[in-house]
Design a protein around this motif. Structure first.
Motif, PDB file in Angstrom:
ATOM      1  N   THR A 299     -22.975  12.313 -34.592  1.00  9.13           N
ATOM      2  CA  THR A 299     -23.184  13.587 -35.278  1.00  9.13           C
ATOM      3  C   THR A 299     -22.121  13.804 -36.337  1.00  9.13           C
ATOM      4  OG1 THR A 299     -23.302  15.993 -34.970  1.00  9.13           O
ATOM      5  CG2 THR A 299     -21.835  14.789 -33.508  1.00  9.13           C
ATOM      6  N   ASP A 300     -22.517  14.472 -37.416  1.00 12.25           N
ATOM      7  CA  ASP A 300     -21.570  14.878 -38.464  1.00 12.25           C
ATOM      8  C   ASP A 300     -21.134  16.329 -38.273  1.00 12.25           C
ATOM      9  OD1 ASP A 300     -21.720  12.396 -39.762  1.00 12.25           O
ATOM     10  OD2 ASP A 300     -23.517  13.009 -40.867  1.00 12.25           O
ATOM     11  N   ASP A 301     -21.612  16.942 -37.202  1.00 12.95           N
ATOM     12  CA  ASP A 301     -21.310  18.344 -36.926  1.00 12.95           C
ATOM     13  C   ASP A 301     -19.968  18.432 -36.200  1.00 12.95           C
ATOM     14  OD1 ASP A 301     -21.156  20.940 -35.856  1.00 12.95           O
ATOM     15  OD2 ASP A 301     -23.336  21.116 -35.770  1.00 12.95           O
ATOM     16  N   ASP A 302     -18.965  19.005 -36.851  1.00 13.86           N
ATOM     17  CA  ASP A 302     -17.635  19.113 -36.236  1.00 13.86           C
ATOM     18  C   ASP A 302     -17.678  19.923 -34.950  1.00 13.86           C
ATOM     19  OD1 ASP A 302     -16.428  17.607 -38.190  1.00 13.86           O
ATOM     20  OD2 ASP A 302     -15.803  19.331 -39.400  1.00 13.86           O
ATOM     21  N   ALA A 303     -18.472  20.989 -34.934  1.00 14.96           N
ATOM     22  CA  ALA A 303     -18.553  21.827 -33.742  1.00 14.96           C
ATOM     23  C   ALA A 303     -19.120  21.043 -32.558  1.00 14.96           C
ATOM     24  CB  ALA A 303     -19.408  23.055 -34.022  1.00 14.96           C
ATOM     25  N   LEU A 304     -20.150  20.241 -32.815  1.00 17.79           N
ATOM     26  CA  LEU A 304     -20.748  19.457 -31.742  1.00 17.79           C
ATOM     27  C   LEU A 304     -19.791  18.371 -31.253  1.00 17.79           C
ATOM     28  CD1 LEU A 304     -23.379  19.499 -30.176  1.00 17.79           C
ATOM     29  CD2 LEU A 304     -24.276  17.773 -31.736  1.00 17.79           C
ATOM     30  N   ARG A 305     -19.033  17.783 -32.170  1.00 14.04           N
ATOM     31  CA  ARG A 305     -18.041  16.787 -31.752  1.00 14.04           C
ATOM     32  C   ARG A 305     -16.986  17.416 -30.850  1.00 14.04           C
ATOM     33  NH1 ARG A 305     -18.435  14.273 -37.040  1.00 14.04           N
ATOM     34  NH2 ARG A 305     -16.666  15.528 -37.757  1.00 14.04           N
ATOM     35  N   LYS A 306     -16.620  18.659 -31.136  1.00 14.82           N
ATOM     36  CA  LYS A 306     -15.648  19.352 -30.277  1.00 14.82           C
ATOM     37  C   LYS A 306     -16.206  19.552 -28.870  1.00 14.82           C
ATOM     38  CE  LYS A 306     -13.217  21.810 -33.982  1.00 14.82           C
ATOM     39  NZ  LYS A 306     -12.931  23.141 -34.594  1.00 14.82           N
ATOM     40  N   VAL A 307     -17.491  19.871 -28.800  1.00 14.74           N
ATOM     41  CA  VAL A 307     -18.109  20.020 -27.484  1.00 14.74           C
ATOM     42  C   VAL A 307     -18.114  18.685 -26.749  1.00 14.74           C
ATOM     43  CG1 VAL A 307     -20.164  20.742 -26.219  1.00 14.74           C
ATOM     44  CG2 VAL A 307     -19.537  21.909 -28.327  1.00 14.74           C
ATOM     45  N   GLN A 308     -18.425  17.614 -27.455  1.00 18.71           N
ATOM     46  CA  GLN A 308     -18.401  16.290 -26.827  1.00 18.71           C
ATOM     47  C   GLN A 308     -17.012  15.980 -26.268  1.00 18.71           C
ATOM     48  OE1 GLN A 308     -19.858  14.106 -30.256  1.00 18.71           O
ATOM     49  NE2 GLN A 308     -21.850  13.762 -29.285  1.00 18.71           N
ATOM     50  N   ASN A 309     -15.975  16.302 -27.030  1.00 17.13           N
ATOM     51  CA  ASN A 309     -14.609  16.064 -26.556  1.00 17.13           C
ATOM     52  C   ASN A 309     -14.287  16.935 -25.345  1.00 17.13           C
ATOM     53  OD1 ASN A 309     -14.043  14.142 -28.528  1.00 17.13           O
ATOM     54  ND2 ASN A 309     -13.260  15.664 -29.975  1.00 17.13           N
TER      55      ASN A 309
ATOM     56  N   GLU B 235     -18.780  26.876 -27.442  1.00 18.07           N
ATOM     57  CA  GLU B 235     -18.952  25.525 -26.914  1.00 18.07           C
ATOM     58  C   GLU B 235     -19.732  25.543 -25.605  1.00 18.07           C
ATOM     59  OE1 GLU B 235     -14.791  23.813 -28.865  1.00 18.07           O
ATOM     60  OE2 GLU B 235     -14.823  24.530 -26.794  1.00 18.07           O
ATOM     61  N   ILE B 236     -19.491  26.549 -24.790  1.00 16.03           N
ATOM     62  CA  ILE B 236     -20.271  26.698 -23.555  1.00 16.03           C
ATOM     63  C   ILE B 236     -21.756  26.806 -23.888  1.00 16.03           C
ATOM     64  CG2 ILE B 236     -20.832  28.316 -21.693  1.00 16.03           C
ATOM     65  CD1 ILE B 236     -18.343  26.765 -21.032  1.00 16.03           C
ATOM     66  N   TRP B 237     -22.081  27.666 -24.864  1.00 16.12           N
ATOM     67  CA  TRP B 237     -23.485  27.868 -25.199  1.00 16.12           C
ATOM     68  C   TRP B 237     -24.079  26.668 -25.936  1.00 16.12           C
ATOM     69  CZ3 TRP B 237     -26.659  30.616 -22.778  1.00 16.12           C
ATOM     70  CH2 TRP B 237     -26.261  31.807 -22.169  1.00 16.12           C
ATOM     71  N   ALA B 238     -23.279  25.986 -26.737  1.00 19.14           N
ATOM     72  CA  ALA B 238     -23.795  24.795 -27.415  1.00 19.14           C
ATOM     73  C   ALA B 238     -24.207  23.738 -26.393  1.00 19.14           C
ATOM     74  CB  ALA B 238     -22.738  24.243 -28.367  1.00 19.14           C
ATOM     75  N   PHE B 239     -23.405  23.575 -25.347  1.00 17.66           N
ATOM     76  CA  PHE B 239     -23.726  22.596 -24.304  1.00 17.66           C
ATOM     77  C   PHE B 239     -24.990  23.012 -23.544  1.00 17.66           C
ATOM     78  CE2 PHE B 239     -23.355  20.981 -19.955  1.00 17.66           C
ATOM     79  CZ  PHE B 239     -23.140  19.634 -20.177  1.00 17.66           C
ATOM     80  N   ILE B 240     -25.048  24.270 -23.131  1.00 19.59           N
ATOM     81  CA  ILE B 240     -26.204  24.755 -22.382  1.00 19.59           C
ATOM     82  C   ILE B 240     -27.495  24.567 -23.171  1.00 19.59           C
ATOM     83  CG2 ILE B 240     -27.330  26.862 -21.535  1.00 19.59           C
ATOM     84  CD1 ILE B 240     -24.568  27.821 -20.607  1.00 19.59           C
TER      85      ILE B 240
END
Length: 294
Positions: free
Chosen positions: A53-63, A233-238
């Motif tokens: 992904t190029d999405d910084d927010a999604l990469r943070k969730v992955q980390n 990040e909680i909601w992005a994962f859910i």
């Protein structure tokens, strides 16, 4: 588990998850065995972590997921499943934690015993008896401390999700300290409890991943795998993993307490109208999460 309809959005999402036959509820997850569920959740989490992904927010969730799973695996290594429990009230944070714990179980294997100062009274023979080389078919132990005035929607979601994920859930309608005392009396093997506490929660500022309880409280290790997650990040994962959640979140509730001390978050009011609210996952600011709590 049946999803309760909320407000439909342009991306055809209901109850915050895609309204498709690929959702966990649509596949009849609650009718499957616990090992099947664990392996399915592991596959979903692995796919999420491996997605480019190029999405910084999604990469943070992955980390965040990687860090949390490392903490969960360390807890499994230190204590073993038989000595671990989860504090579960159906809220978004402990829901994420539950999914991550179950996703870790298929890959867990027994490890050498840790230093004595982590044991909290666990002997080598106790640890060996609880060690497994694969996913256990025994349900995850959990404690539900009920609010003094619980929402029916929360009670319903806790019951349904406990059935879906095969939780060995003990319910206590008591204040926190006596509830924990009663639980440890009922489950004396429990030496550590997973908590969905985050840094922005009350008393969360100085917590680490592993914290013994304070003096005067029942003695166990508090484990905080999601302590450094942010609200978005909680909601992005859910939502990315299409995890069903309590319907109150669709009505603008962002932090669930009891009927007498919780209301929809005013930051999500639509056009200043305090009778209409956007769903909880549209809130962006950690500092506004508890505006609906007294």
């Amino acid at each position: 588990m049946t999803d309760s309809p909320g407000s439909q959005r342009h991306d055809a999402r209901i109850n915050g998850i895609a309204n498709t036959e690929t959702s966990m509820s649509a596949r009849g997850l609650s009718t499957r065995t616990l090992p099947d569920i664990c392996f399915e959740l592991q596959a979903k989490v692995d796919a999420f972590l491996s997605a480019a992904t190029d999405d910084d927010a999604l990469r943070k969730v992955q980390n965040q997921v990687r860090v949390s799973m490392d903490v969960i695996r360390e807890a499994l290594r230190r204590y073993g499943p038989d000595h671990l429990s989860l504090s579960y009230n159906g809220g978004k944070d402990c829901l994420v934690l539950l999914v991550l714990i179950l996703a870790c179980l298929p890959g867990w294997t027994s490890q050498p015993p840790p230093p004595d100062h982590w044991d909290l009274g666990i002997t080598t023979s106790e640890r060996n008896r609880s060690s497994t080389a694969a996913t256990s078919s025994r349900p995850l132990q959990a404690i539900y401390i009920v609010s003094q005035h619980p929402f029916p929607e929360v009670e319903d979601f806790v019951a349904k999700s406990a059935e879906t994920y095969h939780l060995d859930l003990k319910r206590y309608a008591l204040p926190m300290r006596p509830a924990l005392e009663a639980y440890l009396e009922d489950r004396p093997a429990v030496k550590a409890i997973f908590l969905g506490t985050r840094r922005t929660d009350p008393h969360g500022e100085f917590l680490t991943h592993f914290d013994p309880t304070d003096d005067g409280w029942p003695r166990f290790m508090r484990v905080h795998p999601v302590i450094d997650w942010h609200y978005v990040e909680i909601w992005a994962f859910i939502r990315h993993l299409q995890i069903p959640f309590c319907e109150l979140y669709n009505r603008g509730f962002t932090s669930l307490g009891g009927v007498t001390d919780t209301r929809p978050n005013p930051a999500l009011a639509v056009g200043g109208d305090n009778s209409k609210f956007r769903p909880a996952y549209e809130l962006k600011d950690d500092d506004e999460e508890r505006l609906g709590r007294d």
